[in-house]
Design an enzyme around this catalytic site. Sequence first.
Site, PDB file in Angstrom:
ATOM      1  N   GLU B 106       4.726   2.544   0.630  1.00  0.00           N
ATOM      2  CA  GLU B 106       4.044   2.138  -0.620  1.00  0.00           C
ATOM      3  C   GLU B 106       5.130   1.716  -1.602  1.00  0.00           C
ATOM      4  O   GLU B 106       6.066   2.476  -1.867  1.00  0.00           O
ATOM      5  CB  GLU B 106       3.229   3.320  -1.151  1.00  0.00           C
ATOM      6  CG  GLU B 106       2.850   3.270  -2.620  1.00  0.00           C
ATOM      7  CD  GLU B 106       1.880   2.146  -2.994  1.00  0.00           C
ATOM      8  OE1 GLU B 106       0.786   2.082  -2.410  1.00  0.00           O
ATOM      9  OE2 GLU B 106       2.239   1.319  -3.874  1.00  0.00           O
ATOM     10  N   ASP B 155      -3.295  -1.768   3.900  1.00  0.00           N
ATOM     11  CA  ASP B 155      -4.241  -1.427   2.836  1.00  0.00           C
ATOM     12  C   ASP B 155      -3.683  -2.024   1.547  1.00  0.00           C
ATOM     13  O   ASP B 155      -3.291  -1.308   0.631  1.00  0.00           O
ATOM     14  CB  ASP B 155      -4.325   0.102   2.760  1.00  0.00           C
ATOM     15  CG  ASP B 155      -5.384   0.579   1.777  1.00  0.00           C
ATOM     16  OD1 ASP B 155      -6.049  -0.263   1.161  1.00  0.00           O
ATOM     17  OD2 ASP B 155      -5.512   1.797   1.630  1.00  0.00           O
ATOM     18  N   PRO B 162       2.174  -7.426  -6.834  1.00  0.00           N
ATOM     19  CA  PRO B 162       3.009  -6.710  -5.866  1.00  0.00           C
ATOM     20  C   PRO B 162       2.525  -6.820  -4.424  1.00  0.00           C
ATOM     21  O   PRO B 162       3.314  -6.653  -3.495  1.00  0.00           O
ATOM     22  CB  PRO B 162       2.975  -5.256  -6.343  1.00  0.00           C
ATOM     23  CG  PRO B 162       2.106  -5.182  -7.527  1.00  0.00           C
ATOM     24  CD  PRO B 162       1.696  -6.549  -7.923  1.00  0.00           C
TER      25      PRO B 162
END
Lengths: 286, 286
Positions: B106, B155, B162
């Site tokens: 992430e 996901d 971003p």
Amino acid sequence: MDLWFSEKHTPNVKFSIRVDRQLYSGQSDFQRIDVFESPEFGRILVLDGYLMLTEKDEFIYHEMIVHTPLAVHPHVKNVLVIGAGDGGAVRELTRYPEIGRIDLAEIDGQVIEVCKKFLPQTSCKMDDPRVHIYVEDGLKFVRRHADEYDLIIVDSTDPFGPGEGLFTKEFYGNCYKALKEDGIMVNQHESPFYEQDALAMQRAHKRIIESFPFSRIYQAHIPTYPSGHWLFGFSTKKYHPLKDLDEARWNARGLKCRYYTTTLHRGAFYLPAYVEEMLEDVEEKR
Amino acid sequence: MDLWFSEKHTPNVKFSIRVDRQLYSGQSDFQRIDVFESPEFGRILVLDGYLMLTEKDEFIYHEMIVHTPLAVHPHVKNVLVIGAGDGGAVRELTRYPEIGRIDLAEIDGQVIEVCKKFLPQTSCKMDDPRVHIYVEDGLKFVRRHADEYDLIIVDSTDPFGPGEGLFTKEFYGNCYKALKEDGIMVNQHESPFYEQDALAMQRAHKRIIESFPFSRIYQAHIPTYPSGHWLFGFSTKKYHPLKDLDEARWNARGLKCRYYTTTLHRGAFYLPAYVEEMLEDVEEKR
């Protein structure tokens, strides 16, 4: 011009459409009728403040409420449409040459007139010679008929206001009687997602299964209806919506659709777990 | 208090949610992060003004992005999740005891921290010992890995800001390499309904089929995403999403879901005619 039509899907959720201008606004004996022109959705029909259809996505609703039963029942000749003054269901029905009679019972003649004038995309087939328009309450119309229709399409508004009677046990029972022994009833069945819609959906299912021996729910993605997850009821005396689906026969017709396919037909009956549970809750209490 | 969060789904369509109060607002190195409490949807996460998840309907997205590939691939041990700092995909993955490692890449560590604090419903399994969190750009992370994962879940946010790099040909090609010879990649694939979303969906499909020999799209009803009609990509080297679906094996697990069922799994791949056409347009130009 910064002009928006908004509909509250619940007291806490609002869906808004930018409109260019209001093409029509009037009050009939039953409801307020508005037509707007919008950049995103083309023309939109609003009854008592609730969005009924938009030119951009009405094809989904009308294809799903008409072609789904027509791909199952092998010989539909006589059809009754209740509500549907916009003409969208009639337009799809007239694509079947074997349909000989389409009776339309719409309580509000002013809706029919306004749609003929401002929504030719949906009302374009209302003058087909097979279409017989009865400006009267569908609840009363259906009482007078027995063993007459192969298909009844209940294209109602929501279960309050003028459409309220079309969600009653008496009405569904009369639809059952008005159908032939192998008839099918399809109805708009609200949505499972927001609480009040889901309760209305469960109530409708409860009342339908009191009259019909077999009823299944199917779904579609309708972006301008609350939650976008909309349901239809498929209630029958004889045919099963999947086992009696004749894909080859329907596809041989060569009807070009933008949403409906016989493959999608199957998937439309495969409901999310939480929707199946809501229906089972009703069925267990039968 | 009459306080509303609104998102424009297009310049001409607006979806608004009543909120009780703002629980968090901050600016990370990558984006603005907000969390609201709302009466209809519980807590909601908003990134750069776009709604990412709500507690009321996140189960649909997370069940569909995780259980769909897990019901097809017979032995998933190593999983890479890209994006998904909210933890929802991780929560569903941890329900499978045979999964030994879940790598999460992430880009925005602040999203992870904010979700841990304010969204325990989704982030509740981020401390599972099998979860390894890498705070870095998924695009860079995946470059370093080859022949390593059984499943990659992309996901991502939308294809701007971003998340933009997660919609490129280079990224999908690197995912292909990072997968084992029978690996599956599943990705959030935007929506087919509004024009700009549909173009993004077609672009993503084009880039994926440049890397993967086989890719199919599936759909779900996600009420709080634009149009409510949301798509996922299912791209594989070996397994077919329907022919290799093992319903008995998955159902024997006894995993209770609120949206996903193995029957619904099939229907999710049965797309409307207009969506099939959009995908065929892309595939014909390959």
